[in-house]
Design an enzyme around this catalytic site. Structure first.
Site, short mmCIF file in Angstrom:
data_model
loop_
_atom_site.label_atom_id
_atom_site.label_comp_id
_atom_site.label_asym_id
_atom_site.label_seq_id
_atom_site.Cartn_x
_atom_site.Cartn_y
_atom_site.Cartn_z
N HIS A 74 -8.12 -4.86 -0.76
CA HIS A 74 -6.86 -4.18 -0.44
C HIS A 74 -5.99 -5.01 0.50
CE1 HIS A 74 -4.45 -0.59 -0.80
NE2 HIS A 74 -4.26 -0.55 0.51
N SER B 180 0.83 -1.20 0.00
CA SER B 180 0.00 0.00 0.00
C SER B 180 0.87 1.26 0.00
CB SER B 180 -0.97 -0.05 1.19
OG SER B 180 -1.95 0.94 1.11
N ASP C 193 -10.28 -4.17 -5.03
CA ASP C 193 -9.67 -3.15 -4.18
C ASP C 193 -10.47 -1.86 -4.28
OD1 ASP C 193 -7.99 -1.31 -2.87
OD2 ASP C 193 -6.18 -2.36 -3.54
#
Length: 208
Positions: free
Chosen positions: A192, A111, A161
């Site tokens: 995610h 991320s 996501d």
């Protein structure tokens, strides 16, 4: 043995692997994480590797990150450039302290950590050539395309996501390829969060 130290403004964890000539994994955690978060993942994908894992030094309402953002998916570009340069200096200093050359380093980022890893690769490909980018998006569009013919990346994306549009992930792969990098983009049946196939794909990519 793990050691906790500070270097170039970053607290970080270093673990010496059993393979003295093997890869050095640069672990870059996501928002709200720390230098310990990705250690278990690193040991699953590359058990004998050295590990250097800095703690993000930007706070977003108490959650640690590697650079600021103005809103969800909207980055503070000036801060991103500064923090990218800071982290590149950290990596260089860590290489000197722990005796590893740049060509052994592979970023493993999730991320926010994956985004700054991509930024480092686009900014200074001679210093960071390889990366496993989990749930990443385009950090910035370089004004002048960098020479990335010696670079390679595995981008692991989630089909559902909600934080990263598929177009952003596809654009990152396209951008790196246009600069000469060898890029593999794999879509997971996930959002995610990381799942077991991410681990399997990262391990296979490192062994290839």
């Amino acid at each position: 043995m793990a050691t906790l130290s500070q270097l170039e403004g970053y607290d970080y964890r270093f673990e010496e692997g059993s393979d003295p000539k093997g890869p050095v994994l640069l672990l870059l955690h996501g928002t709200g994480g720390n230098e310990h978060d990705l250690i278990p993942l690193a040991r699953l994908v590359a058990p004998t590797s050295h590990v250097v894992s800095p703690r993000g030094n930007v706070s977003e309402n108490g959650a640690l990150r590697f650079f600021r953002r103005l809103a969800e998916g909207v980055f503070d570009m000036e801060d991103l450039a500064k923090r990218t340069a800071d982290l590149l200096r950290f990596l260089s200093a860590a290489g000197e302290r722990h005796s590893f050359p740049p060509d052994r380093v592979i970023a493993l980022g999730f991320s926010n950590g994956a985004n700054i890893a991509a930024s480092m690769m686009l900014t200074q490909p001679s210093q960071l050539r390889r990366g496993i980018l989990v749930r990443a998006m385009v950090p910035f569009e370089p004004a002048t395309p960098p020479m990335m013919d010696k670079s390679s990346a595995l981008i692991l994306a989630g089909k559902t996501d909600q934080m990263i549009p598929a177009t952003q992930t596809e654009r990152l792969a396209e951008l790196m390829r246009a600069c000469g990098a060898k890029v593999e983009l794999k879509w997971q049946d996930s959002g995610h969060t990381m799942i077991q196939p991410d681990v399997n794909d990262a391990r296979a990519w490192l062994k290839a």
